[in-house]
Design an enzyme around this catalytic site. Structure first.
Site, short mmCIF file in Angstrom:
data_model
loop_
_atom_site.label_atom_id
_atom_site.label_comp_id
_atom_site.label_asym_id
_atom_site.label_seq_id
_atom_site.Cartn_x
_atom_site.Cartn_y
_atom_site.Cartn_z
CD GLN A 11 61.50 19.44 72.09
OE1 GLN A 11 61.12 18.34 71.72
NE2 GLN A 11 61.39 19.84 73.33
CD GLU A 71 55.65 17.78 68.65
OE1 GLU A 71 54.64 17.40 69.23
OE2 GLU A 71 56.49 18.52 69.17
CB SER A 140 68.95 18.39 66.88
OG SER A 140 67.79 17.72 66.44
N GLY A 144 64.14 13.39 64.40
CA GLY A 144 63.63 13.04 63.07
C GLY A 144 63.41 14.27 62.21
CB THR A 145 61.60 17.47 62.82
OG1 THR A 145 60.46 16.72 63.22
CG2 THR A 145 61.14 18.61 61.95
CB THR A 179 66.91 12.96 73.26
OG1 THR A 179 67.51 13.24 72.01
CG2 THR A 179 67.28 14.03 74.26
CG ASN A 206 72.76 19.20 73.52
OD1 ASN A 206 72.85 20.41 73.39
ND2 ASN A 206 71.65 18.54 73.27
CG ASN A 228 68.30 25.85 74.11
OD1 ASN A 228 69.13 25.06 73.68
ND2 ASN A 228 67.02 25.55 74.19
CD GLU A 254 84.59 39.40 55.27
OE1 GLU A 254 85.55 39.72 55.98
OE2 GLU A 254 83.65 40.17 55.00
#
Length: 449
Positions: A11, A71, A140, A144-145, A179, A206, A228, A254
């Site tokens: 995400q 997902e 991130s 998990g992903t 989170t 963050n 973002n 470089e």
């Protein structure tokens, strides 16, 4: 051509990807459907943007990017959003069930079902390149992903594209705004696994970005979109030299040559200035000296740590816009005289400077003011070790009680991986300590490298 392929994982990676590609399109005059109106192209005649976009026969510009998430909901927003026509549908890859904030699911169970498809898509993009120089991976640490799948992907990229550079933009878990409870586990597992596969990793904390939004842009409750967009400005500054005709850091290798003194010490600190709202910018000059000075304020850094407690190993200043070398030299001279900037004693006090004459672009209706000039400083400093120490401490608190470990073991991980990863992080902290120590003390320690 020296092409770069961007890979956005999970995400956080995908949402930062949205912000970045929105900005790239604005910077290069590419419309959301990928067309570049002919009146835009005649002026520049600079085709360096082809490092990030490939052009189809119909004159459509397609980002050299892959979006992956285990997902579908986040990538579905890209599929239906403003820029849906920009991307090739095959570039947006989704699984069916998410990694549930679990590194082991992202790396082992769920991740391995989708990895071959992802590598196949990356291979297609790589085949369109005449001289692929490497990959930019956005993810991130905490998800998990973002943690598990990224580390799996990095391992596989090392096998398939051994000699190509791999740069990461990693979102470091914010100390206050968490989170997931297991962020420290995921962060340390992914850092351990990717350490030897990544050539250079820009960390973005963050919380640091939250504070910048609150303080400099007067946004009381910053949203992820605010964060973002700010992150995308930084990414854009770092990659501007790859996308416009420039003189410094024109290719990915470089960056490493300039910033990475030892393979493991590859976590530069990024600082961007000026971050200022339109109301304020109207009354300020924002000279080269001012924005250069702002880069040495810990408040403007992307990771919370204090470089005044550490030593610099390398420092790159990337300017863009209306900047002349004379001003830059003057600004740096002033900083050298009055700032408490300590370089390690084995590294001459060199500032490497790049100037790109393309002024910074801002997203219309965004928070940032349109300014004539901006600077992004990339510095490799031993102070980054503070960030690792914070994470390691949180890891230790949970791991001492083996809290949540069964979720990882249940997905086919071994408990030994935790302690192995933690030992590697301890070694990394020690590496930073040794690099900062005066070389006179460390004559006998040369065997390690």
């Amino acid at each position: 051509m020296r092409e770069c392929i961007s890979i956005h994982v999970g995400q956080a990676g995908v949402q930062i990807g949205n912000a970045c590609w929105e900005l790239y399109c604005l910077e290069h005059g590419i419309q959301p459907d990928g067309q570049m109106p002919s009146d835009k192209t005649i002026g520049g005649g600079d085709d360096s943007f082809n490092t990030f976009f490939s052009e189809t026969g119909a004159g459509k510009h397609v980002p050299r990017a892959v979006f992956v998430d285990l997902e579908p909901t986040v990538i579905d927003e890209v599929r239906t959003g403003t820029y849906r026509q920009l991307f090739h549908p095959e570039q947006l890859i989704t699984g069916k069930e998410d990694a549930a904030n679990n590194y082991a699911r992202g790396h082992y169970t769920i991740g391995k079902e989708i990895i071959d498809l992802v590598l196949d898509r990356i291979r297609k993009l790589a085949d369109q390149c005449t001289g692929l120089q490497g990959f930019l991976v956005f993810h991130s640490f905490g998800g998990g992903t973002g943690s598990g799948f990224t580390s799996l992907l990095m391992e596989r990229l090392s096998v398939d594209y051994g000699k190509k550079s791999k740069l990461e933009f990693s979102i470091y878990p914010a100390p206050q705004v968490s989170t997931a409870v297991v962020e420290p586990y995921n962060s340390i597992l992914t850092t351990h696994t990717t350490l030897e596969h990544s050539d250079c990793a820009f960390m973005v904390d963050n919380e640091a970005i939250y504070d910048i939004c609150r303080r400099n842009l007067d946004i009381e409750r910053p949203t992820y979109t605010n964060l973002n967009r700010l992150i995308s400005q930084i990414v854009s500054s770092i990659t501007a030299s790859l996308r416009f005709d420039g003189a410094l850091n024109v290719d990915l290798t470089e960056f490493q040559t300039n910033l990475v003194p030892y393979p493991r010490i590859h976590f530069p600190l990024a600082t961007y200035a000026p971050v200022i709202s339109a109301e304020k910018a109207y009354h300020e000059q924002l000279t080269v000296a001012e924005i250069t000075n702002a880069c040495f304020e810990p408040a403007n850094q992307m990771v919370k740590c204090d470089p005044r407690h550490g030593k610099y190993m390398a420092c790159c200043l990337l300017y863009r816009g209306d900047v002349v070398p004379k001003d830059v030299n003057a600004a740096i001279a002033t900083i050298k005289t009055k700032r408490t900037i300590q370089f390690v004693d084995w590294c001459p006090t060199g500032f490497k400077v790049g100037i790109n004459y393309q002024p910074p672009t801002v997203v219309p209706g965004g928070d940032l003011a349109k300014v004539q000039r901006a600077v992004c400083m990339l510095s490799n400093t031993t102070a980054v070790a503070e960030a690792w120490a914070r994470l390691d401490h949180k890891f230790d608190l949970m791991y001492a009680k083996r809290a949540f470990v069964h979720w990882y073991v249940g997905e086919g991980m071994e408990e030994g991986e935790f302690s192995e990863a933690r030992e590697d992080m301890a070694a990394l902290e020690k590496d930073y300590e040794e690099v900062g120590a005066d070389s006179a003390d460390g004559e006998d320690e040369g065997e390690e490298y």
